[in-house]
Design a protein around this motif. Structure first.
Motif, mmCIF file in Angstrom:
data_model
loop_
_atom_site.group_PDB
_atom_site.id
_atom_site.type_symbol
_atom_site.label_atom_id
_atom_site.label_comp_id
_atom_site.label_asym_id
_atom_site.label_seq_id
_atom_site.Cartn_x
_atom_site.Cartn_y
_atom_site.Cartn_z
ATOM 1 N N VAL A 138 0.926 -1.196 0.015
ATOM 2 C CA VAL A 138 -0.080 0.153 -0.069
ATOM 3 C C VAL A 138 0.919 1.424 0.059
ATOM 4 N N TYR A 139 1.799 1.250 0.907
ATOM 5 C CA TYR A 139 2.825 2.251 0.815
ATOM 6 C C TYR A 139 3.674 2.681 -0.418
ATOM 7 N N LYS A 140 3.899 1.630 -1.047
ATOM 8 C CA LYS A 140 4.558 1.781 -2.445
ATOM 9 C C LYS A 140 3.621 2.270 -3.549
ATOM 10 N N ARG A 141 2.432 1.823 -3.389
ATOM 11 C CA ARG A 141 1.383 2.383 -4.153
ATOM 12 C C ARG A 141 1.055 3.940 -4.169
ATOM 13 N N ALA A 142 1.101 4.167 -2.664
ATOM 14 C CA ALA A 142 0.661 5.424 -2.542
ATOM 15 C C ALA A 142 1.982 6.485 -2.935
ATOM 16 N N ALA A 161 4.729 10.666 -5.701
ATOM 17 C CA ALA A 161 6.155 10.776 -6.442
ATOM 18 C C ALA A 161 6.408 12.255 -7.169
ATOM 19 N N PRO A 162 5.412 12.339 -8.177
ATOM 20 C CA PRO A 162 5.574 13.409 -8.958
ATOM 21 C C PRO A 162 5.450 14.823 -8.306
ATOM 22 N N TYR A 163 5.110 14.779 -6.906
ATOM 23 C CA TYR A 163 4.786 16.233 -6.269
ATOM 24 C C TYR A 163 5.551 16.053 -5.177
ATOM 25 N N TRP A 164 6.916 15.473 -4.939
ATOM 26 C CA TRP A 164 7.594 15.443 -3.841
ATOM 27 C C TRP A 164 8.072 16.779 -3.607
ATOM 28 N N ARG A 165 8.468 17.634 -4.638
ATOM 29 C CA ARG A 165 9.192 18.991 -4.342
ATOM 30 C C ARG A 165 8.042 19.680 -3.857
ATOM 31 N N THR A 166 6.759 19.801 -4.264
ATOM 32 C CA THR A 166 5.691 20.746 -3.592
ATOM 33 C C THR A 166 5.566 20.321 -2.312
#
Length: 105
Positions: free
Chosen positions: A18-22, A27-32
């Motif tokens: 579940v954590y990997k899927r979340a 991931a695309p928003y890690w900077r934000t």
């Protein structure tokens, strides 16, 4: 009687993966998210200033009948409260952008 756990993980824990899927969604928003975290930390730090200003007002300004320090401590408290509110608004905006992005994806 609690429901039987059929997914193979411990009771009260999410199933494996579940954590990997979340993370794949976030991931695309890690900077934000780092910006949101920084805003939270700064707003929390600024929230600590007003009680400190109240302490100074009571211990210094009122005790010594110093109107000048009373004015400064009050202005500092108001300015930090306004700054914390502004930073909280920025945090809410960016957090909402991430949430909408994840939902859209």
């Amino acid at each position: 009687m609690p429901p039987k756990n059929t997914r193979g993980s411990e009771p009260g824990r999410p199933p494996a993966g579940v954590y990997k899927r979340a993370w794949s969604y976030l991931a695309p928003y890690w900077r934000t998210e780092l910006l949101v975290l920084a805003c939270m930390l700064v707003a929390s730090a600024l929230a600590q200033v007003w009680p400190l200003c109240l302490k100074w007002i009571i211990d210094i300004s009122i005790e010594h009948h110093d109107l000048r320090s009373l004015t400064w401590f009050t202005l500092i408290g108001i300015a930090t409260a306004l700054a914390a509110g502004l930073i909280g608004s920025v945090e809410g905006y960016w957090s909402g952008c991430v949430t909408e992005g994840v939902i859209r994806d």
